[in-house]
Design a protein around this motif. Structure first.
Motif, PDB file in Angstrom:
ATOM      1  N   GLU A  36      15.932  35.344  49.295  1.00 23.71           N
ATOM      2  CA  GLU A  36      16.205  36.426  48.042  1.00 23.71           C
ATOM      3  C   GLU A  36      15.228  37.486  48.020  1.00 23.71           C
ATOM      4  O   GLU A  36      14.158  37.242  48.808  1.00 23.71           O
ATOM      5  CB  GLU A  36      16.273  35.654  46.689  1.00 23.71           C
ATOM      6  CG  GLU A  36      14.702  34.840  46.276  1.00 23.71           C
ATOM      7  CD  GLU A  36      15.216  33.948  45.068  1.00 23.71           C
ATOM      8  OE1 GLU A  36      15.403  34.351  44.278  1.00 23.71           O
ATOM      9  OE2 GLU A  36      14.888  32.917  45.152  1.00 23.71           O
ATOM     10  N   ALA A  37      15.286  38.321  47.319  1.00 22.38           N
ATOM     11  CA  ALA A  37      14.414  39.463  47.163  1.00 22.38           C
ATOM     12  C   ALA A  37      13.076  39.040  46.545  1.00 22.38           C
ATOM     13  O   ALA A  37      13.149  38.251  45.632  1.00 22.38           O
ATOM     14  CB  ALA A  37      15.058  40.713  46.355  1.00 22.38           C
ATOM     15  N   GLY A  38      11.903  39.506  47.212  1.00 22.96           N
ATOM     16  CA  GLY A  38      10.477  38.895  46.930  1.00 22.96           C
ATOM     17  C   GLY A  38      10.405  37.678  47.276  1.00 22.96           C
ATOM     18  O   GLY A  38       9.100  37.206  47.061  1.00 22.96           O
ATOM     19  N   ILE A  39      11.049  37.090  48.285  1.00 21.15           N
ATOM     20  CA  ILE A  39      10.477  35.671  48.557  1.00 21.15           C
ATOM     21  C   ILE A  39       9.593  35.495  49.501  1.00 21.15           C
ATOM     22  O   ILE A  39       8.953  34.445  49.813  1.00 21.15           O
ATOM     23  CB  ILE A  39      12.017  34.899  48.979  1.00 21.15           C
ATOM     24  CG1 ILE A  39      11.687  33.231  48.922  1.00 21.15           C
ATOM     25  CG2 ILE A  39      12.305  35.299  50.455  1.00 21.15           C
ATOM     26  CD1 ILE A  39      11.657  32.899  47.599  1.00 21.15           C
ATOM     27  N   GLY A  40       9.343  36.628  50.320  1.00 23.25           N
ATOM     28  CA  GLY A  40       8.117  36.681  51.327  1.00 23.25           C
ATOM     29  C   GLY A  40       8.526  36.763  52.729  1.00 23.25           C
ATOM     30  O   GLY A  40       7.885  36.335  53.483  1.00 23.25           O
ATOM     31  N   LYS A  41       9.702  37.229  53.047  1.00 22.18           N
ATOM     32  CA  LYS A  41      10.144  37.522  54.249  1.00 22.18           C
ATOM     33  C   LYS A  41       9.193  38.357  55.022  1.00 22.18           C
ATOM     34  O   LYS A  41       9.046  38.187  56.108  1.00 22.18           O
ATOM     35  CB  LYS A  41      11.566  38.141  54.582  1.00 22.18           C
ATOM     36  CG  LYS A  41      12.623  37.056  53.953  1.00 22.18           C
ATOM     37  CD  LYS A  41      14.023  37.602  53.540  1.00 22.18           C
ATOM     38  CE  LYS A  41      14.348  38.952  53.030  1.00 22.18           C
ATOM     39  NZ  LYS A  41      13.967  38.615  51.413  1.00 22.18           N
ATOM     40  N   THR A  42       9.137  39.765  54.609  1.00 17.20           N
ATOM     41  CA  THR A  42       8.157  40.601  55.154  1.00 17.20           C
ATOM     42  C   THR A  42       6.856  40.055  55.331  1.00 17.20           C
ATOM     43  O   THR A  42       6.150  40.248  56.500  1.00 17.20           O
ATOM     44  CB  THR A  42       8.212  41.990  54.216  1.00 17.20           C
ATOM     45  OG1 THR A  42       9.396  42.536  54.373  1.00 17.20           O
ATOM     46  CG2 THR A  42       7.335  43.028  54.961  1.00 17.20           C
ATOM     47  N   ARG A  43       6.236  39.418  54.337  1.00 15.57           N
ATOM     48  CA  ARG A  43       4.921  38.874  54.347  1.00 15.57           C
ATOM     49  C   ARG A  43       4.985  38.033  55.569  1.00 15.57           C
ATOM     50  O   ARG A  43       3.702  37.692  56.571  1.00 15.57           O
ATOM     51  CB  ARG A  43       4.415  38.150  53.188  1.00 15.57           C
ATOM     52  CG  ARG A  43       3.133  37.709  52.967  1.00 15.57           C
ATOM     53  CD  ARG A  43       2.083  38.748  53.535  1.00 15.57           C
ATOM     54  NE  ARG A  43       0.790  38.210  53.428  1.00 15.57           N
ATOM     55  CZ  ARG A  43      -0.081  37.946  52.345  1.00 15.57           C
ATOM     56  NH1 ARG A  43       0.224  38.166  51.310  1.00 15.57           N
ATOM     57  NH2 ARG A  43      -1.331  37.334  52.454  1.00 15.57           N
ATOM     58  N   LEU A  44       5.827  36.959  55.623  1.00 12.21           N
ATOM     59  CA  LEU A  44       5.638  36.053  56.852  1.00 12.21           C
ATOM     60  C   LEU A  44       5.907  36.732  58.172  1.00 12.21           C
ATOM     61  O   LEU A  44       5.082  36.199  59.118  1.00 12.21           O
ATOM     62  CB  LEU A  44       6.950  34.880  56.569  1.00 12.21           C
ATOM     63  CG  LEU A  44       7.169  34.012  57.724  1.00 12.21           C
ATOM     64  CD1 LEU A  44       6.045  33.086  57.885  1.00 12.21           C
ATOM     65  CD2 LEU A  44       8.581  33.459  57.335  1.00 12.21           C
ATOM     66  N   LEU A  45       6.608  37.588  58.295  1.00 13.63           N
ATOM     67  CA  LEU A  45       6.958  38.296  59.576  1.00 13.63           C
ATOM     68  C   LEU A  45       5.698  39.186  59.833  1.00 13.63           C
ATOM     69  O   LEU A  45       5.335  39.199  61.092  1.00 13.63           O
ATOM     70  CB  LEU A  45       8.025  39.225  59.754  1.00 13.63           C
ATOM     71  CG  LEU A  45       9.338  38.474  59.645  1.00 13.63           C
ATOM     72  CD1 LEU A  45      10.528  39.550  59.349  1.00 13.63           C
ATOM     73  CD2 LEU A  45       9.552  37.714  60.773  1.00 13.63           C
ATOM     74  N   SER A  46       4.762  39.660  58.814  1.00 14.81           N
ATOM     75  CA  SER A  46       3.732  40.447  59.042  1.00 14.81           C
ATOM     76  C   SER A  46       2.512  39.367  59.357  1.00 14.81           C
ATOM     77  O   SER A  46       1.739  39.679  60.337  1.00 14.81           O
ATOM     78  CB  SER A  46       3.182  41.051  57.932  1.00 14.81           C
ATOM     79  OG  SER A  46       4.093  42.220  57.495  1.00 14.81           O
ATOM     80  N   GLU A  47       2.402  38.239  58.649  1.00 13.21           N
ATOM     81  CA  GLU A  47       1.633  37.231  59.094  1.00 13.21           C
ATOM     82  C   GLU A  47       1.656  36.662  60.758  1.00 13.21           C
ATOM     83  O   GLU A  47       0.729  36.740  61.456  1.00 13.21           O
ATOM     84  CB  GLU A  47       1.592  36.149  58.185  1.00 13.21           C
ATOM     85  CG  GLU A  47       1.052  36.414  56.685  1.00 13.21           C
ATOM     86  CD  GLU A  47      -0.185  36.575  56.810  1.00 13.21           C
ATOM     87  OE1 GLU A  47      -0.942  36.005  57.585  1.00 13.21           O
ATOM     88  OE2 GLU A  47      -0.976  37.273  55.659  1.00 13.21           O
ATOM     89  N   PHE A  48       2.957  36.659  60.762  1.00  8.84           N
ATOM     90  CA  PHE A  48       3.305  36.203  62.364  1.00  8.84           C
ATOM     91  C   PHE A  48       2.878  37.140  63.349  1.00  8.84           C
ATOM     92  O   PHE A  48       2.221  36.841  64.461  1.00  8.84           O
ATOM     93  CB  PHE A  48       4.853  35.832  62.531  1.00  8.84           C
ATOM     94  CG  PHE A  48       5.222  35.466  63.930  1.00  8.84           C
ATOM     95  CD1 PHE A  48       4.771  34.421  64.554  1.00  8.84           C
ATOM     96  CD2 PHE A  48       5.991  36.501  64.509  1.00  8.84           C
ATOM     97  CE1 PHE A  48       5.137  34.106  65.964  1.00  8.84           C
ATOM     98  CE2 PHE A  48       6.509  36.348  65.972  1.00  8.84           C
ATOM     99  CZ  PHE A  48       5.958  35.159  66.510  1.00  8.84           C
ATOM    100  N   ALA A  49       3.415  38.454  63.152  1.00  6.63           N
ATOM    101  CA  ALA A  49       3.139  39.716  64.128  1.00  6.63           C
ATOM    102  C   ALA A  49       1.566  39.630  64.288  1.00  6.63           C
ATOM    103  O   ALA A  49       1.163  39.951  65.231  1.00  6.63           O
ATOM    104  CB  ALA A  49       3.603  40.933  63.441  1.00  6.63           C
ATOM    105  N   ALA A  50       0.664  39.530  63.382  1.00 12.88           N
ATOM    106  CA  ALA A  50      -0.834  39.443  63.075  1.00 12.88           C
ATOM    107  C   ALA A  50      -1.331  38.391  64.122  1.00 12.88           C
ATOM    108  O   ALA A  50      -2.524  38.363  64.764  1.00 12.88           O
ATOM    109  CB  ALA A  50      -1.279  39.301  62.069  1.00 12.88           C
ATOM    110  N   SER A  51      -0.491  37.145  64.411  1.00 11.59           N
ATOM    111  CA  SER A  51      -1.026  36.172  64.848  1.00 11.59           C
ATOM    112  C   SER A  51      -0.791  35.937  66.376  1.00 11.59           C
ATOM    113  O   SER A  51      -1.441  35.002  67.014  1.00 11.59           O
ATOM    114  CB  SER A  51      -0.592  34.769  64.181  1.00 11.59           C
ATOM    115  OG  SER A  51       0.966  34.807  64.512  1.00 11.59           O
TER     116      SER A  51
END
Length: 981
Positions: A36-51
């Motif tokens: 759902e909106a705001g659940i953290g999809k973009t944050r998770l993908l950003s953290e993964f991309a940084a890792s």
């Protein structure tokens, strides 16, 4: 108030990292994240991309929210532009190879003077090839966010990539907002496909637990919240991380005072605390979308640069905006949507008009017409929206985004009556717009909508405008053919009458060649030959080598089917010469030539022609699109040659790439036939039941499909013992609608003879039995009302008309054997001996020899020749097992067992071991795999050696272990007696 560390997604991050590790074996992986909106999809993908490791390349693409019609290829363009920035434009275009021109159509800035051209197929192939090429050098992560906003063209390209990518260290990640993907949303179907095929890993992010909310608050504030604050936070946020952050932005959520009552109020809370001037800037920015380039925004903003900088800085400090390179973006799309909803009508009109003008002024070589159309529509200015929408239609068509082009055409038609002089504004008459829009919809697979629009075009035009009306008739004929509906021939005939010889352009040539092609598919051979001659004359008059090739191609196929095989092959050779240098006509040549050689019993040359065509498709950059059609044409000759493993690979590969409907049917028919003769009658029957409703229309307009489906359906019915249904399928040959095509008729005539002989044997058995309880239930044969004498006459009459076909001798021998014996029930052993000799011919498919040996054994039993029966049945079992024709091998052993002749079960490798003596035989492909296992190769290495995937190799290894009764690979090698080389 953004959390400095991600909370509650550790398992999800670990799963993504595991997928990245897995691609190191050289096989691409894909995953879809929902939530759902705001659940953290973009944050998770950003953290993964940084890792990800530094040597890995991360390419991100963002779908754009433009209402009901999304910008074509927006996220794909992002991905490719990121790739160009990382490796350089020459590296990308060089890797695209023959698809370079199609790639330039998508990204005009890559052009070095060449004209953008190609097709959607070439674009899809080019993107796949480029990604695979880069992923051979280094790991590549492609992230496409917000599928809920994605355009149809991008979705089709992602669907293709998921199916087509086979090599390279590539990880494709996609995300979508689950609450926006409702019933009827196109992404819903995409996700269903992924689930059905288990192609991609898919999971949804869950809400945070109360303990995880506590950890998130601690991460943000530096201390754990009190019990009251935690309870309030957990209740109000409902475990959605973004809402936790927004609530903490309201003075730490210490009390209930001032807390928003609704989600809208929460999303606007930070915005409403900003200075009025900053709020005004944010309202203007919201009209531009989730992300707006600075160069565009400074043109739209009416104030000074310092005022703009001040407002942007305040919004960034308040965590409403973020700056990404030269773009301004809202921290979350929900905030942008809430602010945009606050716009007053006057603001909405002014702001969107400003964006439309700014985009028009700064577009340069980038194609932004879809965005311009969206903003003029939002500004409620139809006079400017109509030309912008027409431009967007042309741009989308130029990038092969046919669905978007069709949607833009429909939008333009909606605007038509709202403009004072639409023809002058659109620079085309309405009838042309209707025709173009219907064409785009047809190319996008929206056939029913295309037919509806072309019907409107026909209603608004008349035969008084002959060329215009003929073009609309031609287009409707094409659309009907696409969905397998009748009527194309009549429409093309009517169109041809309206376009006299000497008319400008190639309209007459397209009509005549299309008409000759439809006549060929309906087996109206004489008419097709005559029409192909007319088409050839027209092509010669206008100097079109393409239509010279196509007309020669059609004439050649029809001449061969009509009995002049040498003349037909000569015309096909003409077609090949004319097609030189033209992709469309050359691929059509390879398809028809390989198919004709198969029907002539020239299986090696049929395979060679299909492989040559596949090489040509590779040169044209359409290996995984048009090449699938040519690979499909190699399936039947491979089956006939006994190379069933290769046929299996082509069938599986072809179906995974979602070929055009007719060729999908051909592959499914081949797969059912393979399952049947491979002994899996139940699965073949199940797949036939699933296919028949969808293929019903196609069999009415394509004779070869009608006969092909009838053949496999009749054979499945025979295997199931339903002889009445088998006759119903086979007797399509004797109905008034049937027109003879010897290459397709002969196998079905043999099947028809099998049915009549089987019915006679069952009737004789029923008559011989006494009236017992066992006889109280009539068989399908005794219930059948088939007049067998009439059926035999029909079979022999049809057979007489096909005697000149090159493969006729062995088919005739089989039919004569099926109808031989005193009771015409196939019990004449001498006739089966002759049939065995006949099917040893190289032009006979491999399954016919063990079948004839089986029937020889059965006939010998009837006359009491037990030695001859044993010899024939043993030969049938041996030859069937060697070729993997389990249906016949099992049948031969069953007959021998009933007659107490003792034909042994097949012996696998290592048969000296009594524990494995009764195991299933290894197929030729499994024996190849076993030899590579003995050499110590992994599944991936076996796949590379045999040109199959590591997954397919794993399936073969599992089958070997099962058949040999081994628990390990080493034990399998020992049991089989294989030696390491």
């Amino acid at each position: 108030m953004s959390s400095p560390q991600m909370v509650g997604r550790e398992g999800d991050l670990e799963r993504l990292c595991g997928l990245l590790d897995a691609v190191n074996d050289g096989v691409p992986r894909a995953a879809v994240l929902g939530g759902e909106a705001g659940i953290g999809k973009t944050r998770l993908l950003s953290e993964f991309a940084a890792s990800v490791p530094s040597e890995a390349l991360v390419l991100r693409g963002q779908s754009v929210d433009l209402g009901t019609v999304a910008a074509p290829y927006a996220p794909i363009k992002d991905v490719l532009r990121n790739l160009v920035a990382a490796v350089g434009d020459s590296a990308v275009t060089d890797a695209a190879g023959p698809g370079r021109s199609a790639l330039v159509a998508l990204l005009p800035e890559l052009s070095q003077g060449e004209t953008d051209s190609g097709s959607a197929a070439q674009l899809h192939e080019a993107v796949a090839v480029v990604l695979e090429h880069v992923a051979q050098e280094r790991p590549v992560v492609v992230i496409v966010e917000d599928l809920h906003w994605i355009d149809a063209a991008s979705l089709n390209l992602l669907r293709f990539l998921v199916r087509a990518l086979r090599s390279g260290r590539l990880l494709l990640l996609m995300s979508y907002r689950s609450d926006d993907v409702t019933r009827g949303h196109p992404v819903r179907g995409f996700l269903t496909e992924l689930d059905r095929g288990r192609i991609v890993e898919r999971w949804e992010l869950t809400r945070l637990t109360k303990a995880q909310v506590r950890r998130q608050v601690k991460a943000i504030l530096g201390e754990f919240p009190t019990a009251d604050v935690l309870a309030r936070m957990a209740e109000r946020s409902e475990g959605v991380p973004f809402f936790v952050e927004e609530l903490l932005g309201l003075d730490g959520c210490d009390t209930d005072d001032g807390l928003p009552d609704t989600l809208r109020d929460l999303l606007l809370a930070r915005y409403e605390r900003l200075e009025p001037s900053t709020q005004a800037v944010l309202r203007l920015l919201a009209a531009g979308g989730v992300r707006v380039p600075h160069v565009i925004f400074e043109r739209v903003h009416a104030g000074g640069a310092d005022d703009l900088d001040t407002a942007i800085r305040e919004a960034v400090f308040a965590s409403v905006l973020v700056i990404d390179d030269d773009d301004y973006a809202f921290r979350h799309a929900l905030v942008r949507e809430a602010i945009h909803a606050e716009l007053l009508p006057g603001e909405r009109t002014r702001f969107h008009a400003g964006y439309a003008e700014a985009l028009e002024q700064t577009a340069g070589r980038r194609r932004v017409a879809a965005e311009v159309s969206y903003h003029w529509m939002a500004a409620h200015d139809p006079e400017k929206a109509l030309p912008a929408t027409i431009d967007a239609m042309f741009e989308a068509r130029g990038a092969f985004a046919y669905a978007t082009a069709g949607q833009m055409g429909e939008r333009a038609l909606e605007l038509w009556d709202r403009v004072a002089e639409p023809e002058q504004v659109a620079e085309m008459p309405k009838i042309e717009l209707l025709g173009r829009t219907s064409s785009h919809l047809r190319n996008a697979g929206e056939n029913e909508r295309a037919i509806a629009l072309i019907d409107l075009a026909l209603a608004e035009s008349s035969p008084d405008q002959p060329l215009q009306y003929a073009r609309a008739l031609r287009d409707k004929a094409f659309y009907l053919a696409n969905v397998g509906r009748p009527g194309s021939i009549e429409l093309l005939e009517q169109a041809g009458e309206l376009v006299p010889p000497g008319s400008p352009g190639d309209l007459r040539a397209t009509i005549l060649t299309a008409l000759s092609g439809r006549l060929m598919l309906e087996a109206r051979l004489d008419e097709a030959i005559a029409m192909a001659a007319n088409a050839h004359a027209e092509a010669s008059a206008i100097g079109s080598r393409r239509y010279l090739s196509i007309s020669s191609n059609i004439a050649g196929v029809c001449l061969a089917h009509a009995g002049d095989v040498d003349g037909g092959l000569a015309r096909l050779e003409e077609a090949r010469v004319f097609a030189d240098g033209d992709g469309i006509s050359s691929l059509r040549y390879w398809v028809n030539a390989s198919d004709l050689h198969y029907l002539l019993g020239r299986y090696d040359s049929a395979v060679a022609l299909a492989e040559d065509g596949l090489a040509r498709a590779r040169e044209l950059g359409v290996e995984r699109i048009s090449g699938v059609i040519l690979a499909a044409n190699a399936v039947d000759p491979y089956l006939a040659l006994g190379e069933w493993a290769r046929a299996d690979e082509l069938i599986a590969r072809g179906l995974s790439l979602d070929p055009p409907f007719a060729f999908k049917v051909y592959l499914q028919r081949a797969r059912m036939w393979r399952l049947l003769w491979g002994g899996d009658v139940a699965t073949a029957a199940e797949q036939l039941r699933a296919l028949q409703p969808t293929v019903a229309a196609l069999v009415e307009v394509e004779m070869q499909t009608r006969l092909g489906i009838a053949l496999v359906a009749a054979e499945i019915a025979i295997a199931q013992g339903d002889l009445a249904r088998a006759w119903d399928e086979a007797s399509v040959l004797f109905r008034p609608v049937h027109r003879a095509i010897p290459g397709y008729d002969l196998p079905l005539l043999w099947v028809a003879a099998r049915v009549t002989a089987s019915i006679r044997r069952e009737r004789a058995l029923a008559a011989a039995q006494t009236c017992t309880k066992a006889n109280s239930h009539a068989t399908s044969a005794t219930r059948s009302s088939v007049d067998l004498d009439e059926a035999d006459r029909d079979i022999r009459t049809a057979l007489d008309g096909a005697t000149s076909w090159p493969t006729a001798p062995f088919w005739i021998a089989l039919v004569e054997a099926e109808l031989g014996g005193a009771s015409a029930d196939g019990t004449d052993a001498d006739l089966w001996r002759r049939a065995i000799l006949a099917v040893r011919d190289s032009s006979a498919p491999v399954h016919l020899l063990p079948y004839a040996q089986l029937r020889m054994g059965e006939a010998a039993i009837v006359v009491g020749h037990r030695d001859a029966a044993h010899e024939a049945l043993a030969a049938a079992a041996h030859d069937a097992d060697a070729a993997g024709i389990t249906l016949i091998g099992d049948a031969a052993r069953a007959v021998a067992k009933r007659a107490r002749l003792g034909v042994a079960a097949p012996e696998p490798l290592g048969a000296d071991d009594p524990e494995t003596a009764s195991a299933e035989p290894l197929t030729p492909r499994e024996q190849q795999v076993l030899e590579l296992v003995a050499r110590g190769l992994s599944n991936r290495e076996i796949g590379s050696e045999l040109f199959i995937s590591g997954k397919t190799a794993s399936v073969h290894v599992s089958a070997i272990l099962r058949k040999l009764g081994a628990s390990t690979r080493t034990e399998a090698v020992f049991l089989a007696g294989a030696t390491t080389r």
